[in-house]
Design a protein around this motif. Structure first.
Motif, PDB file in Angstrom:
ATOM      1  N   ARG A  94      -3.856   3.218  -0.047  1.00 47.60           N
ATOM      2  CA  ARG A  94      -5.317   3.166  -0.210  1.00 47.60           C
ATOM      3  C   ARG A  94      -5.706   2.750  -1.626  1.00 47.60           C
ATOM      4  O   ARG A  94      -6.660   2.001  -1.817  1.00 47.60           O
ATOM      5  CB  ARG A  94      -5.945   4.524   0.120  1.00 47.60           C
ATOM      6  N   ASP A  97      -5.206  -1.107  -2.133  1.00 47.71           N
ATOM      7  CA  ASP A  97      -5.983  -1.953  -1.219  1.00 47.71           C
ATOM      8  C   ASP A  97      -7.378  -2.160  -1.796  1.00 47.71           C
ATOM      9  O   ASP A  97      -8.160  -1.222  -1.899  1.00 47.71           O
ATOM     10  CB  ASP A  97      -6.069  -1.285   0.149  1.00 47.71           C
ATOM     11  N   PRO A  98      -7.734  -3.386  -2.187  1.00 49.05           N
ATOM     12  CA  PRO A  98      -9.051  -3.618  -2.791  1.00 49.05           C
ATOM     13  C   PRO A  98     -10.216  -3.345  -1.838  1.00 49.05           C
ATOM     14  O   PRO A  98     -11.341  -3.183  -2.277  1.00 49.05           O
ATOM     15  CB  PRO A  98      -9.024  -5.089  -3.194  1.00 49.05           C
ATOM     16  N   GLU A  99      -9.938  -3.273  -0.539  1.00 48.54           N
ATOM     17  CA  GLU A  99     -10.996  -2.985   0.420  1.00 48.54           C
ATOM     18  C   GLU A  99     -11.288  -1.494   0.542  1.00 48.54           C
ATOM     19  O   GLU A  99     -12.235  -1.095   1.205  1.00 48.54           O
ATOM     20  CB  GLU A  99     -10.649  -3.585   1.779  1.00 48.54           C
ATOM     21  N   GLU A 100     -10.472  -0.678  -0.089  1.00 47.46           N
ATOM     22  CA  GLU A 100     -10.693   0.778  -0.098  1.00 47.46           C
ATOM     23  C   GLU A 100     -11.410   1.150  -1.391  1.00 47.46           C
ATOM     24  O   GLU A 100     -11.316   0.455  -2.391  1.00 47.46           O
ATOM     25  CB  GLU A 100      -9.358   1.526  -0.024  1.00 47.46           C
ATOM     26  N   SER A 101     -12.095   2.257  -1.372  1.00 52.00           N
ATOM     27  CA  SER A 101     -12.813   2.682  -2.575  1.00 52.00           C
ATOM     28  C   SER A 101     -12.038   3.715  -3.394  1.00 52.00           C
ATOM     29  O   SER A 101     -12.566   4.284  -4.332  1.00 52.00           O
ATOM     30  CB  SER A 101     -14.181   3.254  -2.187  1.00 52.00           C
ATOM     31  N   ALA A 102     -10.784   3.952  -3.045  1.00 50.33           N
ATOM     32  CA  ALA A 102      -9.973   4.931  -3.781  1.00 50.33           C
ATOM     33  C   ALA A 102      -9.691   4.410  -5.187  1.00 50.33           C
ATOM     34  O   ALA A 102      -9.294   3.263  -5.368  1.00 50.33           O
ATOM     35  CB  ALA A 102      -8.669   5.180  -3.046  1.00 50.33           C
ATOM     36  N   THR A 103      -9.898   5.264  -6.170  1.00 49.04           N
ATOM     37  CA  THR A 103      -9.630   4.915  -7.560  1.00 49.04           C
ATOM     38  C   THR A 103      -8.673   5.939  -8.145  1.00 49.04           C
ATOM     39  O   THR A 103      -8.952   7.133  -8.114  1.00 49.04           O
ATOM     40  CB  THR A 103     -10.933   4.905  -8.395  1.00 49.04           C
ATOM     41  N   ARG A 110      -3.616   3.725 -12.782  1.00 49.10           N
ATOM     42  CA  ARG A 110      -4.579   2.611 -12.813  1.00 49.10           C
ATOM     43  C   ARG A 110      -3.910   1.345 -13.331  1.00 49.10           C
ATOM     44  O   ARG A 110      -4.126   0.250 -12.801  1.00 49.10           O
ATOM     45  CB  ARG A 110      -5.796   2.966 -13.668  1.00 49.10           C
ATOM     46  N   ARG A 117      -1.858  -5.580  -8.145  1.00 46.88           N
ATOM     47  CA  ARG A 117      -2.859  -6.556  -7.701  1.00 46.88           C
ATOM     48  C   ARG A 117      -2.665  -7.905  -8.386  1.00 46.88           C
ATOM     49  O   ARG A 117      -2.831  -8.955  -7.762  1.00 46.88           O
ATOM     50  CB  ARG A 117      -4.263  -6.021  -7.938  1.00 46.88           C
TER      51      ARG A 117
END
Length: 148
Positions: A94, A97-103, A110, A117
């Protein structure tokens, strides 16, 4: 002038995993390792494993395993049409995956997400999927083998 490479770019399946061995108290880690397996659906393209001397957590190891895997794909020196990333660490999948909002909450993670990426930035299609241990068995076996 070099000939034009008109061979089709492959679609690759990438699997990654990490492994930690613990001492007799089942709390103190004694060794850690990462493994990955990349195939084209029919045969292995690249795989690897390595022992990791210093680590913070098993989650950090999972990020490290994925980072080593995408670096191996990047190092193939060939175009890749699509890369389908599979791992049994749902939080890692997650987070990258850039489509998820998990940070990720910590600086090290990070930075690894950014590196992952960046390594796949030139691949036109990248998908991420969390899978069960049974679907990730080869990467797990490679990670476990690196303890030796």
């Amino acid at each position: 002038m070099s000939p034009i490479d008109d061979s089709p770019a492959p679609s690759l399946l990438l699997y990654f995993d990490a492994s930690v061995h613990y001492g007799a108290d089942n709390a103190s880690p004694t060794s850690a390792a990462v493994g990955y397996h990349v195939d084209d659906g029919a045969e292995t393209v690249v795989e690897g494993s390595e022992r990791v001397d210093a680590f913070v957590s098993s989650a950090h190891l999972e990020f490290r395993a994925l980072l080593e895997a995408v670096r191996a794909v990047e190092g193939l020196g060939t175009r890749v049409a699509s890369l389908h990333v599979h791992g049994d660490a749902d939080a890692v999948v997650r987070a990258v995956d850039p489509e998820e909002s998990a940070t990720p909450s910590d600086r090290i993670t990070r930075r690894r997400v950014e590196r992952i990426r960046d390594a796949v930035a030139d691949v036109p299609v990248v998908t991420y999927r969390a899978v069960g241990r049974g679907e990730n068995e080869r990467a797990h076996a490679l990670a476990r083998a690196a303890h030796r």
